[in-house]
Design a protein around this motif. Structure first.
Motif, PDB file in Angstrom:
ATOM      1  N   SER A  43       0.825  -1.213   0.000  1.00 36.88           N
ATOM      2  CA  SER A  43       0.000   0.000   0.000  1.00 36.88           C
ATOM      3  C   SER A  43       0.854   1.256   0.000  1.00 36.88           C
ATOM      4  O   SER A  43       0.415   2.314  -0.459  1.00 36.88           O
ATOM      5  N   VAL A  44       2.068   1.149   0.539  1.00 38.21           N
ATOM      6  CA  VAL A  44       2.970   2.301   0.625  1.00 38.21           C
ATOM      7  C   VAL A  44       4.344   1.902   0.096  1.00 38.21           C
ATOM      8  O   VAL A  44       4.895   0.879   0.486  1.00 38.21           O
ATOM      9  N   ILE A  45       4.885   2.725  -0.792  1.00 40.30           N
ATOM     10  CA  ILE A  45       6.249   2.566  -1.286  1.00 40.30           C
ATOM     11  C   ILE A  45       7.052   3.777  -0.814  1.00 40.30           C
ATOM     12  O   ILE A  45       6.625   4.916  -0.982  1.00 40.30           O
ATOM     13  N   ILE A  46       8.210   3.523  -0.204  1.00 42.72           N
ATOM     14  CA  ILE A  46       9.090   4.615   0.217  1.00 42.72           C
ATOM     15  C   ILE A  46      10.177   4.798  -0.829  1.00 42.72           C
ATOM     16  O   ILE A  46      10.907   3.858  -1.155  1.00 42.72           O
ATOM     17  N   LEU A  47      10.296   6.021  -1.346  1.00 45.87           N
ATOM     18  CA  LEU A  47      11.387   6.390  -2.244  1.00 45.87           C
ATOM     19  C   LEU A  47      12.322   7.308  -1.454  1.00 45.87           C
ATOM     20  O   LEU A  47      12.064   8.499  -1.315  1.00 45.87           O
ATOM     21  N   ASP A  48      13.378   6.739  -0.939  1.00 50.48           N
ATOM     22  CA  ASP A  48      14.302   7.490  -0.090  1.00 50.48           C
ATOM     23  C   ASP A  48      15.398   8.130  -0.934  1.00 50.48           C
ATOM     24  O   ASP A  48      15.943   7.504  -1.851  1.00 50.48           O
ATOM     25  N   ASP A  49      15.709   9.392  -0.604  1.00 52.99           N
ATOM     26  CA  ASP A  49      16.766  10.132  -1.303  1.00 52.99           C
ATOM     27  C   ASP A  49      16.478  10.260  -2.794  1.00 52.99           C
ATOM     28  O   ASP A  49      17.292   9.869  -3.647  1.00 52.99           O
TER      29      ASP A  49
END
Length: 264
Positions: free
Chosen positions: A164-170
């Motif tokens: 449900s949630v994707i983290i795109l870090d930096d």
């Protein structure tokens, strides 16, 4: 009517592993404490649900690949006066924004806790049985480029849909090449209004033309990301910089002290 001897087999077939393990000990307690049948059944069902929840959270946490130790408990809000703790806690404890497929964006210089806050909120969401997947943006873009080369990009994006949630870090560290920016835009477009994205970036929107090669793509990406989004800007000195300065000061103080003396 089935006999009690058949109960272990029946519970195994029903995949009620916790009840299968506890029903005899709970029965002894129920008889000693004079529980009603419904009370005994409710107690067993409660244990089954609790253990299923625990196993699910453990599995979701492992699958999330979140950085270890980055929780709300370990975040020092005193070092980030522009970030309100109650706002972060609300995002972690109330998952309505995820159900609406809204996005969350953290902007600020390197080392101010953007990744920590994104991970901390995600841990809170996982406790509510929401699936999250953490990526450094550069690593995800590389995986997507390989998937495209293998003619498997559509399948790869479909696999991400289970989260449900994707983290795109930096986000700001993506190289400005046609191949990388195109797959990144495809991900943003694919999840638009269908799944949430948490983005951390040291580059504000005004500098996203350094990420995307085409101006129209830059505008389209920003438009999709911010259409349903909460934006949090962090203005603070780098935690890592402050820690390094503190270590250097302490080291200097220790070296300046006469032998056998120390500061308390």
């Amino acid at each position: 009517m089935a006999s009690s001897e058949a109960l272990p087999v029946l519970l195994k077939q029903l995949r009620l592993s916790t009840i299968a393990r506890l029903w005899e000990s709970f029965l002894t307690r129920a008889e000693e404490e004079h529980w009603r049948p419904a009370q005994y059944l409710a107690a067993l069902c409660e244990q089954e649900l609790n253990e299923r929840h625990s196993r699910r959270i453990e599995r979701f946490t492992k699958d999330s690949r979140l950085p270890i130790g980055k929780t709300l408990v370990t975040f020092d809000f005193s070092q980030t006066p522009t970030v309100r703790p109650e706002r972060i806690e609300a995002l972690a404890q109330n998952s309505d924004w995820v159900k609406r497929a809204e996005n969350l964006l953290f902007f600020g210089p390197s080392g101010v806790g953007k990744t920590h806050l994104a991970a901390a909120i995600s841990h809170g969401l996982i406790e509510q049985s929401i699936r999250v997947r953490y990526f450094t943006t550069t690593a995800l873009v590389q995986e997507m480029q390989q998937a495209r080369a293998d003619l498997q990009l559509e399948k790869f994006l479909a696999k991400l849909d289970k989260f449900s949630v994707i983290i795109l870090d930096d986000l700001g560290y993506v190289k400005k090449t046609d191949a990388e920016t195109h797959v990144l835009f495809e991900l943003i477009a694919h999840r638009y209004e269908t799944g949430s994205i948490i983005i951390t970036s040291n580059q504000p929107f005004g500098e996203w033309d350094k990420i995307f090669t085409d101006p129209s793509m830059t505008v389209a990406a920003i438009d999709r990301v911010v259409h349903h989004a909460t934006i949090i800007e962090i203005e603070a000195d780098s935690f890592r910089k402050r820690q390094a300065i503190s270590r250097n000061i302490n080291t200097s103080l220790g070296q300046d002290l006469p032998s056998g003396e120390s500061y308390t």
